[in-house]
Structures are given as C-alpha cells and as structure tokens.
Scaffold this active site. Sequence first.
Site, PDB file in Angstrom:
ATOM      1  NE  ARG A  83      -9.491   7.193  -7.504  1.00 46.02           N
ATOM      2  CZ  ARG A  83      -9.798   7.758  -6.595  1.00 46.02           C
ATOM      3  NH1 ARG A  83      -9.010   8.032  -5.512  1.00 46.02           N
ATOM      4  NH2 ARG A  83     -11.091   7.967  -6.295  1.00 46.02           N
TER       5      ARG A  83
ATOM      6  CG  ASP B 286      -1.699   1.222   1.303  1.00 51.74           C
ATOM      7  OD1 ASP B 286      -2.431   1.696   0.296  1.00 51.74           O
ATOM      8  OD2 ASP B 286      -1.838   1.834   2.330  1.00 51.74           O
TER       9      ASP B 286
END
Length: 1088
Positions: free
Chosen positions: A767, A400
């Site tokens: 996204r 992440d």
Amino acid sequence: MYSVLEKHFSYGRRKLCAGEENWVDSRTIYVGHREPPPGTEAYIPQRFPDNRIVSSKYTFWNFVPKNLFEQFRRIANFYFLIIFLVQLIIDTPTSPVTSGLPLLFVITVTAIKQGYEDWLRHKADNAMNQCPVHFIQHGKLVRKQSRKLRVGDIVMVKEDETFPCDLIFLSSSRGDGTCFVTTASLDGESSHKTYYAVQDTKAFHNEQEIDALHATIECEQPQPDLYKPLGSENLLLRGATLKNTEKIFGVAIYTGMETKMALNYQAKSQKRSAVEKSMNVFLIVYLCILISKALINTVLKYVWQSEPFRDEPWYNQKTEPERKRNLFLRAFTDFLAFMVLFNYIIPVSMYVTVEMQKFLGSYFLTWDEEMFDEDTGEGPLVNTSDLNEELGQIEYVFTDKTGTLTENNMEFVECCIEGHVYVPHVISIPFIFQEREDLFFRALCLCHTVQVKDDDSVDGLKKNQLSRRSCIYISSSPDEVALVEGIQRLGYTYLRLKDNFMEILNRENNIEKFELLEVLSFDSVRRRMSVIVRSSTGDIFLFCKGADSSIFPRVKEGKIDQIRSRVERNAVEGLRTLCVAYKKLTAEEYSNAQKLLQNAKLALQDREKKLAEVYEKIERDFILLGATAVEDRLQEKAADTIEALQKAGIKVWVLTGDKMETAAATCYACKLFRRNTQILELTTKKIEEQSLHDVLFDLSKTVLRHNGSLTRDTFSGLSTDMQDYGLIIDGAALSLIMKPRQDGSSGNYRELFLEICRNCSAVLCCRMAPLQKAQIVKLIKLSKEHPITLAIGDGANDVSMILEAHVGIGIIGKEGRQAARNSDYAIPKFKHLKKMLLVHGHFYYVRISELVQYFFYKNVCFIFPQFLYQFFCGFSQQTLYDTAYLTLYNISFTSLPILLYGLMEQHVSADTLKREPSLYRDVAKNALLRWRAFIYWTFLGVFDAVVFFFGAYFLFDNTIMFGNWTFGTLVFTVLVFTVTLKLALDTHYWTWINHFMIWGSLVFYIIFSLLWGGIIWPFLNYQRMYYVFMQMLSSGPAWLGIILLITVSLLPDVLKKVLCRQLWPTATERIQVKYFFIVKVVFCITSL
C-alpha cells in the site's frame, strides 16, 4: 474527503479573510467558473496553476550557465580549468593547449549528451501539454490543448482516453452512473476499477444539462498521498485511463503540477557512481601530492639560488626589471610553473578514457543476445552509461510487484467445499453436498465487484446462453475475475448486473436473479468483503469472502479444520487463498443492518471508522462454506533471480501499491519469504492495537533476542545460523515512522525501524504511494552504512523510486514506457536483472577499477622521475622528457591498451559468474578501490619511478652517454615498456585485439621515436631530439639497462601476486585456479 457538491449556489464558508493564514486546508471550486450571484457574502477568488506538466531540467536561456555550473562542480573539471588558466596567465614549461583542448572536449561532449536528454524530456512534455481535450463552454463541446485547462472547467473524456487532470466524476454514458478506469500508470494495477458519479449529477447526460449546472465543490488542498483520497469513488486521477465506458463528464479540481501524479513525480538529479566518488577522493590526494611537490621544489629553488653565482650565472644574467621584481610574486609564479610541470600526475586524458570506456562498454549490454526477449521483440536499453560500474556494487534491490515480479495474470486453481477439493477440467467429481455446493458457487458468483463488458452481450442474454465462455469480465481485482471465470468452468456463470439485479446461470442452464441490497466493500484492515442479496423466493443472504485470518474467527459452524488445513497447504505453495462464508438474515435483521449502514454512510466525521464498526456488527456468526486457491503467475525465472541475488549478498525489498495479502502471497511464490521465515508485521492494524512506539520496540526485541547483539550483516541474506525474519510494513505505518514527533525529532523511530530492517532477510512494503516508495529508498540510501541501492519497476508509479535510487531500472512492459524512459537502464523482463548485475555489473566494476588505479599508477611512474630530475637541474623547471613525449604519453603510447582492457577483460568467464553468484561479494563495497589498494598502486608507481630514474642515472654515471635528452629518453623508454607489460601481466582474457593493442603500442612508440628523431622536420624551429633515440639504441649498455630495469620494476608486483594467491587467495582466485586445472585436465585427456 469531498464534504459537499451543492446544486445551486452555496457560499457559506470563506477560505481567506483578513488576518487569517494564507494557507487553508480546503479549496472551494466553482463548477464552470460561475461566479457568486449579487448580494452573496464577499469572497476572495483563489488562484490555481494551469495544466502544464514540466519534467525538463533546463530552458533555452539557462542551459549554458546551469550546465557549466553543474559540470564545474566536478572536482576534476574545476581543477583542469584552473590549470588551463594558469598556463594562459604565466610563462609555463608546457603549452595551454595540452590542458585546454581535452577539457573543452569533455565539457562539450557532456553538454551535448545532457542537452539531448533534456530535449527529449521537453518533447515528451510538449506532447502531453498539447494533446487535445474536450470541454464544455456555453453548452457546446469545445476542443483545446491540455495545457489551457483551468480548475473549474467541465471536461468530457471518451473511452480509452487518459484523464487530463484530476476530475470530480459528474456523470457517465452508463445508465447506472458508473465508469471503469485503469490506474496502471499510478499504482501499477492494470485491473479495472469502478467509479461512481456524484449522486446529484449522475442524471445529467448531455452538454446542455451539464452546462446548466450551478454548483460548488469543497475539497482539500493538493497532497501527494494516492491512497487516502482513493477512498473517494468520485475522484478520477490524471494518468488513469477510461475503459468500457463511452464517455464521462467531470470537473477539474487539481491541474498541472498540483495533480497527484505530478506531486508524486520526483525531479531527475545527476547520479554519481561510487567509482567516480573514489576518483574524486583520489584526485584530492594527488592534488595534495602535486601541491607538496611544487611547494618543495619552489622552496628548494630559492635555497639553491641563495648564492649569487647560482642565481645569476654568467650565461644567464638578469635584466634590471627582473631584479626589481617582488620576491613573493616571483616565488608564487615559480610555484604555479612547478604545478603545471607536475600537472601530468592527474591527466585529463584519464577522464576522457573513462568516458569512452563507459560509453563503448554500454554497447556490450545492448548487444547481449541472452537479454533479448523474443516475446516482446525488445532488448536492454542504456539511457545513461555513467553508472555501468555501479551495477557491480548493488547492496539493496527495491522491486515493484505487479508487472515486475508477476505477469498480473491470475488463474483459478481449485476450490475446497466442505473439505472436498474441486479442480476445473481435471476429474469430474460428483457434487456430494448439493445445497452447500450451490450456496458456495452462488456466493462466488454474487460476492464481487465484477462487471461484464457491454460489447459481449447481444440481445440481452442470448449470447451468454449460447456459450458460457463468451463473457468478458472486468474488475478492480484480477483475483475476482479469476474466481468468477473459475466458477464458470464448474457450472455457474455470472451474467450481469442490471437494474440492481445480479443474474447468474446455474448448472441446469436456468437464470437466477438476486436483488443486490448492500455491498460491504473490501478494505485492507478487515481483509474481507460482503454482499447482502435477496433471492427470487424472498430469502435474504449475506455472502462474505476474505482472508482466512479474517473469516475463521467469525464462523460459528462448518468444516473448519479440514478447510483450514487445505488453506495452509495452498498458502505454503504460494497460492492466493480466500475463504467463503454466509449467513441468512431475517427481514428484521436486514432492516436493522440497513439503518446502521445508512447512518454510517451519512456521517460527516469519522465516516470510515463508523462504517468499520457497523461492518464488524453485521459480519459475524457465519457458516463456513469453503475456500478458493488462485495462482498469480510469476514472471519466468523470477524466483531463480531473487535467489541468485540473495546468494550474491544483495537484499531484496518489494515495494508495491497492492494489498498486503496479495503482495505476501507473491513474496512466498518467488521465494523471497521462505517456509522458515518468521513474518513480522508493522501495519496499521498492529498500530491500532498498540502504539507505534510499543510495536517498534517489540519487533526490535524479537529480532535482537534471536540474533544476539550482533546486527545481521548486509550480505547475510541467506544465513543459516540465524533466525530468518521477514518484515511487512504498509504505507500508513511508514508515514507515522517518517512523521516528525512532537518534540521535533523523528530520528529515533527511523533508526529503530532501520535496525529492525537490517536484521530481516527480506522486507515487503505494501500500500505504498509512489512518493513513499522513493522515501523508503532514500531512507536506506542515507542510512549510516550508505549502501548502493537499485530500484526496478515497470509503471509510472515506480518512476519516483527509480529516480531516487543510485541505479534505476525500468521494465519494458505492459504499463507503458514511463519507467523505461526515466530509468538509467531498461530490460525486457525481471529475470534479465540476474545477468545484468552478476555478470555485466561485475565486469564493468572490475574493468573500471583497474583502469582508474592503473591510470594513477602509470602517471606516478611518469611524473615522479620529473620531480627527482629537478634535484639535478638546479630546480630550473627543465623538463626531463621531450614535449612530444609529454603530449603523447597519455594520448597514444599508453591509452589504447588500458581502454581495450577496460572493455574486454574477463578475470573469470561469464558462465562462472552466473554459476557462482557469491563471487559478486568479492568486489562489493568498492573493494578494488579501497585505500589499501590505492596506497599499494601509488607506492608501486613510486618504486618503479625510483628504479627508472636512478637506474638510468647510474648507467649514465658509469658509461659514455650523450646528454640530458638521451637520459630522459632512456627513462621514458623503460617507463613505456614497464607500464605496458604491467598491464599485460594483469590481463586474464587474451584475444587477438589485446595482442595487437599491447604489442602494437610498443611498436608504435619505437617507430615514432625513430621517425621523430631520425628526420629533420621543417615545421620545427629547433629539433633537440634529432638522432637521440638512434644513438641511445646504438649503445650496448643501454639495451642491457632497459631489460634489467624493466625486470626489476615488474618483479615486486609479480612476487606479491604469487604470494597472495598462495597464502590469502580470494574466492575469485580460488575459482580461477579450479577452472584452470579443469581446463588442463580436459586438454590432457583430449590430447591422449
């Protein structure tokens, strides 16, 4: 998404009718559960789930059968269960206790461990489901448990509370009908986002007004996509938190397991390491060897007994029932007896030792002081020890961004106006171009969605006027906050938005007011946002800020070249850049723009597309003012960690919910993308210009044209002789790739996408919804190379990919502990991943690989003489070794040295592994447990067993010995000493504990044998080993034979090691030699 929220009743659309499909694309919700009035068109009520969240795996009733089923799916457990049952059913040479007790121990310990983990999940679920929620009933505020919420309930949520389900935002305590929300647990972004109440209901501020509401909501059925519905400014998602707003009212539309957070949750499955899979394969091979041995002995037994005097010798005549017994039944019984006799080739003690090694070894990770973070007071956590060795086999790392690679802390660095650079608080530069500079600063003070925290305003503007730094800003984008704060340090302060007027404080401490007319919101396709404002003099301005690629083509004048040069320089340094432009609108131009915007906003179909077209018409013919540079602080040593992982041959992918520009800037800053990296885009914008098919084939041609027909190897992340590519893909493009084609296949697009990814040194996926992150991980995990994957993240939005990857690591960070709780391991900072993989993972894998191979080796040495002995005892199932030796060989005599080796061995030092990340490649792709190594260890065991048996046999044949128990004891003594000394030869890291265990186990064997055969034990019915060991040691040839046989057994392995080190050394062996000579030289110098 939400086509209508109608006051008063409106039931114009039926969702279920006779003869229609059961599934519908939308659902109708009656706010407050108010049923249709009499005479309304008939309808069929829809049934919705309650608000319970279930993440646990077992229940009280299914735990025992389900857990036993899962455990006996493991080949080893099932095999030992069968052996135990055979020992119970028939008369076998060994006791059922030897298999039953270890199996019971393993099953019980595993069940307790898994049961405890599931109990923690039940506890967390109950805490979530029983938390109190306020909802409106009959005009009053009532409190009840979260699990009792139903679709249609009107809920009140207070500041800092988490939304209990997915809600439609009805009204707010704020006068403008807005609220601020953090969605850190959903998409990882800790910044504040602004949401707007439904226009028709935002004036309802108390319980009575809300309860009097008669309305229906029509919305789509639940779906996991987080980003498509996030376009709705009325939808508040479960898991998000209310901020800077006293309270809001909302109506529940999705509850329980239908909420978007729950739909993005991936069930926790049992993970198995590559080593365990190899163990299972080796187990099957040894099982085949075992069956072959038993079959050969069974056949040869009946061949041997084909002559009557051998079948029924005078001292062992058969009874009448035995003679009448079916031949095939006797043969099958004998076959099973031989299976039990040779069963020790696959000892259950190996699995017990492996479990202990993993469990105890995990403490070395938690005790590592270098991985303790003083800022947070946290150290590494081990949630499961089953995957320790998998840390040494990682080929792909999926990370992440927000909170993992970065601290999510933006800082304004500089701005460039008309080609002149201004840095806050560095050098006081006179403002040369007064008009353009004022416009630039006003643009940044006005073109944003920043809100000022209410608590920091006292008596209107009094406090802000006293101190420019007293404002606390909140926004959906930390970049915007950084820009507003940066401009404040350059003389312009944004004060507040009140009654649709934006107020700013200029350098002369005068307050300027601008009426906010329109906001053209930012989106990832346009890469810009704009505001239309009217000044106090009546002038109308359109201010726009956005990515340079989005602004420059729309500029008609300004210092374009100077500003472009500065933007490019800042981008190379990893700074996040934005360009600022403006244009003046006449009253007529604004009127036309307002009409176009109004028509697009009211469109029921293709609303986003029509808005984009209007934005395109309005945002053009700009005058360029300047550019800004903002730094997103990386976590400490994040770039160094990524570089080390790439040198170790690990590919790093970034999966984030952030915008493409934000994520790409971070990738440059952390050196994932380098200056010479050619960026390839597979995004919505590209696919709109070309078809997906064309884009994929163009990208494929690009990477293969430069790299030839050879596919970039997984471990060539930093290859210098090939063009370096970086791929950027967004969530919408991934959905198209994963979507089945019209002919029912999706494989071609997936394979083409994977081929492109293999040829890229780094990949950025932006996204991404949480479930899409898991899809990416699964796609790579199941590709034809079957690489070992690791996922690391800090928020609840990362849980799905953490659970999907072979190894999941949670960051103990600011986003809560969902990731850490659901992960296999948790670490305080991203930088600790370097040592976790390159040092601990490397050691874990080397240790357990040696442990597994050594266990199979020592048991081949143990059982193969037993097989050979049957040829000399008429296949009578007579054991070569005493029962005590059979039982204690794997439990006491040889287990502790290999267990300690598996805990403490260091073939090179930890510092060397950190300095030389490339050593990680030496053990990659399960190198130490490949077939070549497995066959070598097996044949070495067979060779040693042949030396033991026939060496002792020829010694017996030519000297005076004492019988079969002495023969077996001689073989067993050579066996114990050989396998223990073999382990000593393989040990590189010696401590006093190693010496104690290795030499202590040999001393224990001698003392035990002396006591076992030297004392008459009263609890034994017969004592066949009495005085056997002492008699054997009293013979000079026995001593000579033991020493000679041990030497001959160890010699081939020693020769092989010497030759391989000289002729074909591995990188690890070269490093060992290098540091050995360094230590030797240092020792010689110090001794002088």
